[in-house]
Each structure stands twice: as C-alpha cells, then as structure tokens.
Design an enzyme around this catalytic site. Structure first.
Site, PDB file in Angstrom:
ATOM      1  N   SER A   1     -23.593  16.564  13.327  1.00 51.62           N
ATOM      2  CA  SER A   1     -23.777  15.298  12.616  1.00 51.62           C
ATOM      3  C   SER A   1     -22.635  14.789  11.755  1.00 51.62           C
ATOM      4  O   SER A   1     -22.776  13.762  11.116  1.00 51.62           O
ATOM      5  CB  SER A   1     -25.017  15.439  11.744  1.00 51.62           C
ATOM      6  OG  SER A   1     -24.994  16.676  11.057  1.00 51.62           O
ATOM      7  N   CYS A   2     -21.493  15.470  11.691  1.00 54.70           N
ATOM      8  CA  CYS A   2     -20.414  14.982  10.826  1.00 54.70           C
ATOM      9  C   CYS A   2     -19.910  13.635  11.358  1.00 54.70           C
ATOM     10  O   CYS A   2     -19.502  13.541  12.504  1.00 54.70           O
ATOM     11  CB  CYS A   2     -19.282  15.996  10.788  1.00 54.70           C
ATOM     12  SG  CYS A   2     -17.862  15.386   9.864  1.00 54.70           S
TER      13      CYS A   2
END
Lengths: 435, 428
Positions: free
Chosen positions: A139-140
């Site tokens: 999810s970065c």
C-alpha cells in the site's frame, strides 16, 4: 508516592501476547535498532520495522509537508519516503538484535517485493532473523516502481499472488497492509485473507497534494521546482481509517479477522476509538514524528485510567463494542429532534451561532444587536446543532429538550404541533460534548 | 472601581481554565526535550510531564503526575511564585510569554476532584509511628510521603484547624479554604492522623510521644510571632499585625472588623494579603507604607498589581516613626523618608504590621535541640533535615526563617526520605 495500579493492557495479536497494543508503524520512525529500542524502552508493546525490500530506494529532498488550520500544525502530514534505505544485511542484524534484546516485545517486520521470488525470499529471511509476524506492504503510495506499493493493494490478482508467495517463505502469521486509495477495502482484504493471510493492517497513507506553492506554481514539498502526489497521514486521516475499519469489521466474511488499526493515532482516546471498532493492535507514526516516542507514555497512562474507571478488565472487554451502534443511515431513527439549549450565564454574545445558523443552516437563531443576545426560534430550528459545534465557549450551547415530530410533519392538511416528549416518549441519548 | 475590586473576599481572583482553554494553553507548550520548567520546581512537581499529558488529553494522568510528586499540588498551583520558578524557566518566553503553568496545574487538580479520580493508593501502615509537629505544608507533605511508605503518621497541631499558614495566612482570593480542606482530606485519606488543639511542649511533650511509641519526629511548627517596630504608639487600640489580622479573617470567612482607614506596614506578599483582605471585607481606604521602592519590594509583582487594582494607595520610601493616638485609639501614623528628609502623616484607625515573622520563645519548649540565635532550629533542610538529635528532624519556616509553600513541600519530601533512611537503619 504510590500510583493506583493500572489496568491490564495486554492483548493477544495473532498468537503473540503483547504487553500493550501500541506499536510504531512501518515508517521512518522504526527504521533501525536504536529507534525501535528507544520506543520499546518508553513502554511500547512492539514495533513494525520499516519495510525491507530487495533494493535500496533513492529518496528525494525535501520529502515532507504538513497542513495547518488556524495556526494548528500537523493537522495532516505528507511524506514521500519509500522503503528502508539501510543495506539488507544491516536490517537483518537490527532484527536479530531487537528480538534478542526484547524477546517479550512483538517484532513485526514489514516487507515489500517486486515479484513472487522477492516476497518469498524476504519472508524467509526476516522469519529467520526473528520476526514474530510479517506485514506485507501492499500500500505505500509513493513507490517509484511498478507492481509495488499501493498498486498492489488495488489489484486483486497481485494481492493473491504476493500473499501466497509470502506464505511460501514463512511459518509466522502474516498481515496485509491495505491502501485507502480505493472505495471498498473489504474487496482486497477478502482476497488477501482467502489467499491465506491472517490479519489486515489499515490504513496506509492517502494519496494527496497538501499545498501549492503559488510563487513556484508547484506542489509542496518542492524538489527542485517539481513535486509529486504522495501519502497523507496524521489527525486528518483518522476519520477515514475508522470508516474503513468499521466497514471491514462489519463484513460477514472479515468480521473475525484481526485488524491492526493505523491512522492519526496520537492520544489514548484515539487508541480507545480504534479498539472500540475492533482493532487489537495499534500503529502510529505521525504523532511520533511530531512529538517523539514519549507519546506512548500518555497512551499507556490515559488508556489504563479510563479502562479502570469504566470497569474494563482488559482490552477485550470493550474491543469492537461500538460496532453494533454504527448502522446504515436508513436505519437511524428520524422521528424526533433535539433542540440546542443556550446557557446565557456563559454566553459571551459573540454571535457566531447566529452567523452559522443563518448562513449555514436554517435561520433559526435571532440576534438582538443592542443586547448582543441570541435566541433560538423553535419553529425554524431543525435540531441540526451546527450552533453547538461553532460555539467557542465551553458548555454554553448543549443538547436540550427532545421533541417528537408530528406524524403529519410536512403539514399536509394537519395543524399538528411538535409535542414535547411525546406521543411515543422514550429515552433519547443525545450525545456528550465535553468542551 | 476596577473589575477586581468588585470581587468578594471569598472569590478566587484568577478564573479556572476549561478543557478547551487548558488545551489551548497546553498546545502553546513547546514540550521541550529537557523541560526547564520541571528542573526549576523545588518540589519536583514535573510540569514538563503533566503539561504533555494535558496536551494528549490525558487529564487524569496529568493529575497523577502532579500528586505522585506533590501531594499539595492544588495548593501549590495557586500560591506558588511560578513567575520566578517554572514559568521563569519556560522556553516559550523566547517566543512571546511563558505557559501559564500554575493555571494548568490547577486545571489538572480541579479535573481530578471534579471527576472523583483518586491517583494515589493508600498504603497500610505496618512500620513505625512518626509524629509531625505543626500541620503546615512541610508537615502535611512529610506525613503523606511517610504514610505512602507504610509509616503510621500523626500530625499534632496547636490550633483548632489544621493547615498552618494555608488556613490562617494565605488570603482566599489566592487560596480558598475549601481547597486547603480538600487537600488535607487527601492527606488524611492516605492514613495520616491529624490531632488538633495539641501543642507539643505544653499539652504533650516529645517524651510523652516517645512513651506512646513514636520513633521519629518532624518539627514543622512554622513561625508565628509578628515582628514589630519599636516606635511610640504600638500599644494603641487599632494596632495589630498580619498574623492576627489574616489569621482571624480567613477562619471567619472575613467576618472581622476591617478598619475604616487602614495602613499596612510592609512590602512583602503578606503585606499585600493584608491590604487585599481589608479592601475586600470593607475598608473605606487602605494604604501601604513601605520604606523602599516598588522595585525593591519583595512582594510578587502580580500581587502588587492586584492590590493596586483594588485601589490601595501605595506610599513608598517612608519608614514609620510614630503612631498617633487619641483616647487610647489610633488616629494617624507619622512616617519619615527612608532615604531623605520627607515627612508623611496618614489619618487612619487601623495599623497592621506586616514586616515579617519570627519564632516565639515557646518553640524551645518543643524539644531540647539546637537553636540559632534567632530562635530558628538548626538543620540542613536542603540535605537531610537532621537536627542534632538523631530521631528529630525539622524543616520549613521554623528552620529557614520563612520561605514559600513550595519550598516547604520540597523540605517535607526531603525530610520523609531522611526519616525513612534513619528508621530503616534503626530497624536493622
């Protein structure tokens, strides 16, 4: 002097008995041994070590920005850092040392690969180095390579593939960290759990532009004249995080899956809120970046005191307790309204409620200019309570009397008036306002 | 008439913070790494930590930090000269003005009481009996600390109400009596016994107490004898002193004869308290006569400004020369220039001496220990509060000649540690 004995904050998370649920999230604040150690010494129950990948990212400078409102800093925080910039072997050394020096603290290690082989190798190596739990970073939002970061969290196929690849390299539980840059988190979370994942961590940062520099005509932070969309966190993210978490905890398939709550956690009250929605683990970064590891001291103290007063013997006693009261909008009762009540002894006559009611609500407050006195016109008041929210004086405007709407409330052929407390009188819980 | 002058004698001068205003003030705090405020609190109340707790909405945790370090935290919040202690050290001063630490401390302790939170846990008394002589802030703190360590503590007070200077000295505008009462109740709730109307050296002796099983003693008897000037007219009707005036006003809720035209002699906080009291309980006119300048006056400038707002006339640079009487009653006071030949004569019917206090001769009857020529007890209160008799300890005004409440709290903590060390050694 002898303090009262504090409540038991211990919690079981994926089979690990943590002394408390407070953990650093995988980010700049958990980037090496020294930082993690200092946080654990300050009382933290564990850490999520900053994401380890198979390459070292090249970071930009500067890389942060923050949003203010009325002078209050750090309402929201923007960050452009990617994964760990320490050499692979050094990170493995940090992990081994942390597990050796803090065997009772929960060591969660965040990893991120770019293909299945990477994920398996990373999982295997960090498990050998002592990870109690692995967090897969799906999810970065500021990764510079394809098939990494939030690209994964929005792609069911990649989620399934990388979850399975991670499981192939480890026997410890794995947790999947989700991106909020989608509408429904239940979908990717379900895919991750069906692929064999054990828990969800939510939320990662929100894709954002915080400010535009109007001289240079670019966003902040300015990197030699340019900037990028990147992750937004801090207090502003909390309501969004709570929404995603409640949705997942109310999902029939996901409701019993452990969730590690992340998003703007700063005070013990924030912690209690995430727990009340079912989180059994809590992570934070922005408050640490602003104030340091010491924030955990007041989380421990404040949550303990509150739990003891509420008679909660353990985190489990109130975990998820708010979920039943968060219902679809169509299920809310709509047959009454709660008038605001003005305490004229406290009122300073600023007229703010009058302005907001006139310009932002229903013109239901009158203004006596000579005496600087406001009054509520009950015929016009709809009980929205905007006045209460804008009033700058503590407890000056509070929820007042409850009236039930007439059955023929739109006046179609009836002269029915609002009936105070009736016809179907019952106790209405109107909410509490402490400032 | 100023806003303050309208305030009742029993009304606290500074309004309290609400949650919202306390949060605003705590948000101004820079949360310094080294917390210079904490370093400058004699009693170790640790403002750095409790302000941070308030900042993180941990209000009860803030109260816990205060109480574990300073059992009289609500009192100190009101009477401390913070502008020369924690607030003087505040880094925020470099930007604009210091954090209002005293008011935040008061907020936290008020919140504690309003919410019924009890930060301290009583410890069962299983250790030796220890007696405190006098019930001022030094004895209350020392007694509470020792009770928390498991000692059986009894405080002996000669007056009818405990609290010493807190109950008989500091004006309600700064320290309402209900605050004193609440904190004394807190000390009692920790297991400390308070016996009033018992003067040690008269009603009972140290020997009696030793026979009753007391193994160590702390003398925190304070100093009550007023200093007077040797000038004509001090025996006239209408001449009084601060101890008498304040000490009868507070326990009676201000129901004393204020005097119509009042002259207070002195430039310290006690003189300011006398002036405040006289105005608030109904004097027609109050004047202060002080021999040096405003800048040189030892009173805290905040208190002086407050007194000035109450409409008190300040006469600097005069020393009293004679109190003039008629039919045995005061009618005027004459003063001459302290540094020049000026003359002044003020019409008045009450003269209050507030030029300091000293121990009276009766202190020597408390115990056969070493006294200084000024009748104070010889002990090192910074170090261990030990007197020349191993089981007798002393501190507070009776040792230092008269300092602040927070200093007395600090001394009480030092004495408790010293007494614990002594008794643990004896027990072996």
């Amino acid at each position: 002097m002898n303090k009262r004995k504090h409540a038991d904050l211990s919690v079981d998370f994926l089979g690990f008995k943590c002394e408390n649920p407070f953990m650093l999230s995988s980010s700049p604040v958990a980037a090496n041994y020294e930082m993690c150690s200092k946080f654990l010494e300050a009382g933290g129950g564990g850490v999520v070590f900053k994401t380890i990948g198979t390459y070292i990212p090249d970071e930009c400078s500067p890389r942060f920005d923050h949003v203010r409102k009325e002078g209050q800093p750090f309402l929201g925080f923007k960050n452009m850092e990617q994964i760990s910039d320490h050499p692979y072997e050094e990170n493995m050394h940090f992990l081994r040392q942390l597990k050796k020096d803090y065997p009772t603290k929960c060591l969660i290690v965040s990893i991120m690969g770019s293909n299945e082989e990477d994920w398996t190798k990373l999982a295997k190596d960090v498990t050998e180095a002592g990870a109690d739990i692995i967090e897969c970073n799906f999810s970065c939002p500021q990764m510079t390579q394809e098939n990494m970061g939030s690209d994964v969290g929005a792609n069911i196929e990649l989620i399934e593939k990388f979850t399975k690849a991670t499981l192939a390299g480890t026997d410890v539980p794995i947790m999947l960290k989700m991106t909020p840059n989608i509408e429904l988190m239940e979908v990717p979370a379900t895919a991750a759990i069906k692929a064999g994942g054990h828990a969800i961590a939510a939320i990662n940062t929100i894709k954002a532009i915080t400010h535009i520099d109007l001289d240079q005509m670019t966003a902040l932070p300015v990197v030699n004249g340019k900037s990028s969309v990147s992750g937004y966190s801090g207090a502003a993210a909390k309501p969004i995080a709570l929404r995603f978490i409640a949705n997942m905890k109310q999902d029939p398939f996901l409701k019993d899956i452990p969730i590690s709550g992340i998003g703007g956690i700063e005070t013990w009250e924030d912690c209690a809120e995430f727990i009340s929605l079912g989180c059994t683990n809590l992570q934070f970064t922005t408050s640490v970046m602003q104030y340091g590891f010491r924030v955990v001291e007041d989380m421990i103290s404040g949550l303990s005191i509150w739990m003891e007063e509420k008679g909660y013997k353990s985190i489990d006693d109130f975990c998820g307790k708010a979920l039943n009261n968060i219902v679809p909008a169509e299920d809310l009762e709509r047959d009454f309204k709660v008038y605001p009540k003005i305490d004229y002894d406290k009122c300073v006559g600023c007229g703010r409620c009058y302005i907001s009611c006139f310009d932002g609500a229903h013109q239901a407050i009158t203004w006596d200019a000579e005496n600087r006195k406001v009054e509520i016109d009950e015929d016009k008041c709809v009980g929205c309570q905007l006045c209460l929210h804008v009033c700058p004086v503590a407890d000056c405007i509070t929820p007042g009397k409850v009236v039930f709407k007439p059955e023929d409330q739109f006046g179609l052929g009836s002269e029915a008036k609002y009936v105070e407390g009736g016809p179907n009188k019952r106790d209405i819980i109107v909410g509490q306002y402490d400032e | 008439m100023s806003e303050n002058a309208k305030k009742d004698y029993l009304c606290e001068a500074v309004p309290p913070f609400t949650i919202a205003t306390a949060m605003e003030e705590a948000s101004r705090c820079l949360l310094c790494l080294d917390a210079p405020c904490s370093q400058d609190c004699p009693a170790g109340t640790n403002p750095g930590d409790f302000i941070r707790a308030i900042r993180f909405r941990n209000f009860k945790g803030a109260a816990e930090i205060i109480r574990t370090n300073n059992v009289l935290g609500g009192i100190c919040a009101r009477v401390c000269p913070y502008e020369v202690l924690c607030e003087e050290a505040c880094s925020r001063t470099g930007i604009d003005k210091p954090i209002q630490i005293g008011r935040l401390q008061r907020f936290a302790t008020d919140y504690e009481k309003a919410s019924g939170f009890e930060p301290l846990e009583k410890v069962e008394a299983t250790k030796e009996k220890v007696a405190m002589i006098g019930s001022g802030p030094a004895s209350l703190t020392c007694g509470a600390e020792l009770a928390q360590k498991g000692y059986a503590v009894t405080i002996f007070e000669e007056k009818a109400i405990p609290g010493g200077v807190l109950s008989y000295g500091v004006v309600p505008a700064r320290l309402p009596q209900y605050i004193v009462d609440e904190e004394i109740e807190l000390v009692k709730s920790l297991g400390v016994d308070i016996v009033c109307n018992t003067k040690i050296g008269k009603d009972k002796s140290i020997e009696d107490l030793k026979n009753d099983g007391y193994k160590a003693f702390f003398i925190g008897a304070g100093i009550q004898a007023p200093k007077m000037l040797n000038i004509p007219g001090t025996d006239l009707d209408g001449v009084t002193n601060a101890v008498e005036y304040l000490g009868s006003a507070k326990p009676s809720n201000g129901k004393i004869e204020p005097g119509s035209k009042v002259v207070v002699i002195g430039g310290g906080d006690v003189a300011m308290d006398c002036a405040t009291t006289s105005r608030q309980i109904g004097s027609e006119k109050t004047m202060i006569l002080y021999r040096r300048t405003r800048e040189e006056a030892p009173a805290h400038k905040i208190e002086m400004s407050y007194v000035e707002e109450l409409g008190v006339h300040m006469h600097y640079g005069f020393t009293p020369e004679e109190i003039v009487g008629k039919d045995g009653k005061v009618v005027a006071i004459k003063g001459k220039g302290f540094r020049d030949d000026s003359m002044i004569q003020l019409e008045c019917d009450k003269v209050i001496f507030a030029i300091g206090q000293q121990p009276d001769d009766s202190v020597k009857s408390i115990a056969d220990i070493k006294f200084s020529p000024k009748n104070t007890i010889v002990a090192d209160e910074e170090e261990d509060c030990k007197t020349d008799v191993p089981y007798i300890f002393a501190g507070g005004d009776i040792v230092n000649g008269g300092k602040t409440v927070v200093q007395a709290v600090a001394v009480g903590k030092t004495a408790a540690e010293s007494i614990e060390a002594y008794l643990s050694k004896e027990a072996k």
